[in-house]
Scaffold this motif. Structure first.
Motif, PDB file in Angstrom:
ATOM      1  N   ARG A   5      -6.344  13.596  -6.658  1.00 14.19           N
ATOM      2  CA  ARG A   5      -5.994  12.198  -6.852  1.00 14.19           C
ATOM      3  C   ARG A   5      -7.205  11.186  -6.836  1.00 14.19           C
ATOM      4  NH1 ARG A   5      -4.951   8.101  -3.256  1.00 14.19           N
ATOM      5  NH2 ARG A   5      -5.787   9.179  -1.522  1.00 14.19           N
ATOM      6  N   VAL A   6      -8.323  11.181  -6.113  1.00 14.01           N
ATOM      7  CA  VAL A   6      -9.444  10.492  -6.147  1.00 14.01           C
ATOM      8  C   VAL A   6     -10.353  10.645  -7.509  1.00 14.01           C
ATOM      9  CG1 VAL A   6     -11.673   9.745  -4.784  1.00 14.01           C
ATOM     10  CG2 VAL A   6      -9.103  10.281  -3.590  1.00 14.01           C
ATOM     11  N   ILE A   7     -10.384  11.750  -7.984  1.00 11.71           N
ATOM     12  CA  ILE A   7     -11.271  11.946  -9.254  1.00 11.71           C
ATOM     13  C   ILE A   7     -10.491  11.385 -10.379  1.00 11.71           C
ATOM     14  CG2 ILE A   7     -11.759  13.667 -10.690  1.00 11.71           C
ATOM     15  CD1 ILE A   7     -12.723  15.413  -8.277  1.00 11.71           C
ATOM     16  N   ASP A   8      -9.233  11.489 -10.160  1.00 14.00           N
ATOM     17  CA  ASP A   8      -8.431  10.558 -11.212  1.00 14.00           C
ATOM     18  C   ASP A   8      -8.632   9.235 -11.246  1.00 14.00           C
ATOM     19  OD1 ASP A   8      -7.546  12.953 -12.286  1.00 14.00           O
ATOM     20  OD2 ASP A   8      -5.744  12.850 -11.440  1.00 14.00           O
ATOM     21  N   ASN A  63      -3.980  17.955  11.429  1.00 14.87           N
ATOM     22  CA  ASN A  63      -3.782  17.494   9.976  1.00 14.87           C
ATOM     23  C   ASN A  63      -3.569  18.936   9.392  1.00 14.87           C
ATOM     24  OD1 ASN A  63      -4.889  16.524   7.016  1.00 14.87           O
ATOM     25  ND2 ASN A  63      -3.015  15.535   7.787  1.00 14.87           N
ATOM     26  N   ALA A  64      -4.793  19.728   9.528  1.00 18.04           N
ATOM     27  CA  ALA A  64      -5.045  20.981   8.800  1.00 18.04           C
ATOM     28  C   ALA A  64      -3.748  21.921   9.321  1.00 18.04           C
ATOM     29  CB  ALA A  64      -6.027  21.681   9.321  1.00 18.04           C
ATOM     30  N   GLN A  65      -3.140  21.596  10.429  1.00 18.49           N
ATOM     31  CA  GLN A  65      -2.001  22.978  10.969  1.00 18.49           C
ATOM     32  C   GLN A  65      -0.866  22.173  10.484  1.00 18.49           C
ATOM     33  OE1 GLN A  65      -3.109  24.196  15.271  1.00 18.49           O
ATOM     34  NE2 GLN A  65      -4.480  22.655  14.905  1.00 18.49           N
ATOM     35  N   ILE A  66      -0.590  21.068  10.417  1.00 19.62           N
ATOM     36  CA  ILE A  66       0.935  20.564  10.268  1.00 19.62           C
ATOM     37  C   ILE A  66       0.866  19.924   9.027  1.00 19.62           C
ATOM     38  CG2 ILE A  66       1.448  20.794  12.622  1.00 19.62           C
ATOM     39  CD1 ILE A  66       1.402  17.638  12.816  1.00 19.62           C
ATOM     40  N   ASP A  67      -0.108  19.412   8.321  1.00 18.16           N
ATOM     41  CA  ASP A  67       0.008  18.784   7.110  1.00 18.16           C
ATOM     42  C   ASP A  67       0.789  17.676   7.033  1.00 18.16           C
ATOM     43  OD1 ASP A  67      -0.837  18.199   4.557  1.00 18.16           O
ATOM     44  OD2 ASP A  67       0.692  19.604   3.636  1.00 18.16           O
ATOM     45  N   LEU A  88       0.701  -1.296  -0.006  1.00 19.71           N
ATOM     46  CA  LEU A  88       0.046   0.005  -0.052  1.00 19.71           C
ATOM     47  C   LEU A  88       0.904   1.229   0.038  1.00 19.71           C
ATOM     48  CD1 LEU A  88       0.036   1.373   3.121  1.00 19.71           C
ATOM     49  CD2 LEU A  88      -1.239  -0.736   3.514  1.00 19.71           C
ATOM     50  N   THR A  89       0.357   2.448  -0.239  1.00 13.80           N
ATOM     51  CA  THR A  89       0.998   3.601  -0.236  1.00 13.80           C
ATOM     52  C   THR A  89       0.034   4.650   0.521  1.00 13.80           C
ATOM     53  OG1 THR A  89       1.914   3.433  -2.337  1.00 13.80           O
ATOM     54  CG2 THR A  89       1.874   5.658  -1.415  1.00 13.80           C
ATOM     55  N   LEU A  90       0.843   5.272   1.620  1.00  7.74           N
ATOM     56  CA  LEU A  90       0.047   6.519   2.531  1.00  7.74           C
ATOM     57  C   LEU A  90       0.491   7.519   1.704  1.00  7.74           C
ATOM     58  CD1 LEU A  90       1.380   4.999   5.956  1.00  7.74           C
ATOM     59  CD2 LEU A  90      -0.732   4.508   4.823  1.00  7.74           C
ATOM     60  N   PRO A  91      -0.480   8.321   1.210  1.00  6.20           N
ATOM     61  CA  PRO A  91      -0.244   9.298   0.434  1.00  6.20           C
ATOM     62  C   PRO A  91       0.260  10.324   1.356  1.00  6.20           C
ATOM     63  CG  PRO A  91      -2.369   8.513  -0.272  1.00  6.20           C
ATOM     64  CD  PRO A  91      -1.960   7.741   1.062  1.00  6.20           C
ATOM     65  N   ALA A  92       1.382  11.237   0.896  1.00  3.11           N
ATOM     66  CA  ALA A  92       1.787  12.334   1.502  1.00  3.11           C
ATOM     67  C   ALA A  92       1.036  13.477   2.245  1.00  3.11           C
ATOM     68  CB  ALA A  92       2.759  13.107   0.647  1.00  3.11           C
ATOM     69  N   VAL A 113      -7.989  25.514   5.625  1.00  4.93           N
ATOM     70  CA  VAL A 113      -8.480  23.990   4.896  1.00  4.93           C
ATOM     71  C   VAL A 113      -7.476  23.373   4.776  1.00  4.93           C
ATOM     72  CG1 VAL A 113      -9.224  23.268   2.578  1.00  4.93           C
ATOM     73  CG2 VAL A 113     -10.219  25.557   3.372  1.00  4.93           C
ATOM     74  N   ARG A 114      -7.631  21.878   5.015  1.00  5.47           N
ATOM     75  CA  ARG A 114      -6.545  20.935   4.858  1.00  5.47           C
ATOM     76  C   ARG A 114      -6.223  20.626   3.581  1.00  5.47           C
ATOM     77  NH1 ARG A 114      -8.914  15.940   5.033  1.00  5.47           N
ATOM     78  NH2 ARG A 114      -6.954  15.117   5.493  1.00  5.47           N
ATOM     79  N   ALA A 115      -4.674  21.083   3.398  1.00  4.87           N
ATOM     80  CA  ALA A 115      -4.156  20.952   2.286  1.00  4.87           C
ATOM     81  C   ALA A 115      -4.033  19.547   1.604  1.00  4.87           C
ATOM     82  CB  ALA A 115      -2.713  21.451   2.317  1.00  4.87           C
ATOM     83  N   ALA A 116      -4.058  18.573   2.580  1.00  5.99           N
ATOM     84  CA  ALA A 116      -4.307  17.162   1.958  1.00  5.99           C
ATOM     85  C   ALA A 116      -5.502  16.923   1.398  1.00  5.99           C
ATOM     86  CB  ALA A 116      -4.129  16.162   3.272  1.00  5.99           C
TER      87      ALA A 116
END
Length: 325
Positions: free
Chosen positions: A297-300, A187-191, A25-29, A287-290
């Motif tokens: 990514r998901v739409i693709d 997650n929103a603060q430190i990405d 698996l890959t954990l996306p950045a 807003v969460r950059a992730a």
């Protein structure tokens, strides 16, 4: 931004007991991921393998070009500094104040002056809502506060990857809801890239960008949260509905005869509730950059996903009361 974690063909055994095999698996950045699974499926062992504390027999865990399984120990040690780890019980030192517990990694692994350590510790305590509790001992505070202190300690070295081992264990539903919001806010603060191991379906339904599940020594699935939450895979449906009927037994997976008998007598699974929207950061936070990266990514990926997952994703990205753009 967080760091991508690529897991390729990971296999781990203890003696003759195979824990899991060929996990890829890959954990996306920068995204938040959750790993589900019944008790005893090796979820904690998986976390320890990612950070290099447990050595699988086969496979690789690639982080910034370093293999946490097979690279020289010096490289693994340096890469481990990218991580923050939140343990189940907080793993706090009982004789230390919360301030000293949270400051411990800074004092051990950096040469920062005490004035700088105090600034960082107070910032992290503020992030998790612990201002005013600096001088309390772990035994003087609630389980929820200990969890938050453990999370603050995981944050002091500015990690790019955060691993949370059952952060909800021992918490009531209200505190779990607060913790879920806290994880999204962080997650929103430190990405940072985040992987959460949990049994809690409320966290699973509302927090992550991606979800996976371990069962029968394999990774059943891993991908966008909507794929698992709409899955017809029997073990996934059983786990999400909390029913006795299905492949998961009390102590181990059920045999074929037991499953066949259940299928002939058990009522069908009730329709799943409508997918809940993912939590948003609290008012005043960015807003969460992730989330923005994930959307594209998901739409693709849509053409390659099951129909139920495609529908859920498009519904989730549609404006309230409108259609997806």
């Amino acid at each position: 931004m967080g760091t991508e974690v690529v897991v390729e063909g990971l296999t781990k055994s203890f003696g003759k007991q195979n824990i899991w095999q060929d996990v890829t698996l890959t954990l996306p950045a920068g995204e938040v991921s959750v790993m589900l699974g019944p008790s005893g499926t090796g979820k904690t062992v998986f976390l320890k393998s990612i950070i290099g504390l447990v050595k699988p027999e086969h496979g690789r865990v690639l982080i910034d070009g370093v293999d946490m399984v097979g690279s020289p120990e010096r490289d693994i040690y340096e890469t481990r500094k990218l991580f923050g780890l939140m343990f189940q019980d907080g793993a706090l030192f009982g004789s230390m104040t919360l301030f000293d517990n949270i400051a411990f990694p800074l004092r051990e692994h950096t040469r920062k002056k005490e004035s700088e350590i105090r600034r960082i510790v107070m910032e992290r305590m503020d992030m998790v809502g612990l201002i005013g509790a600096e001088e309390k001992l772990p035994g003087e505070i609630s389980g929820g506060m200990r969890k938050r202190a453990g999370l603050a300690r995981a944050l002091v070295l500015d990690p790019r990857i955060i691993l949370c081992d059952e952060p909800d264990s021992g918490l009531d539903p209200v505190r779990t809801a607060y913790l879920s919001q806290l994880l999204i806010d962080l997650n929103a603060q430190i990405d940072a890239t985040m992987l959460i191991v949990t049994h809690n379906l409320d966290i699973a339904a509302t927090v992550p960008d991606n979800m996976g599940m371990l069962f029968r020594r394999r990774l059943v699935t891993f991908g966008p949260r909507e794929v698992l939450l709409t899955s017809d895979e029997p073990v996934v449906a059983q786990f999400l509905s909390g029913r006795r009927e299905g492949p998961i037994g009390m102590s181990e997976e059920k045999d074929a005869a037991t499953l066949a008998r259940e299928q002939s007598t058990a009522p069908p699974f009730a329709p799943r509730r409508r997918l809940e929207r993912q939590l948003e950061p609290s008012p005043g936070l960015p807003v969460r950059a992730a989330a923005l990266r994930r959307r594209q990514r998901v739409i693709d990926m849509l053409p390659h996903l099951p129909e139920a997952a495609r529908t859920a994703i498009l519904h989730g990205y549609a404006p309230v009361g409108g259609a997806a753009s």
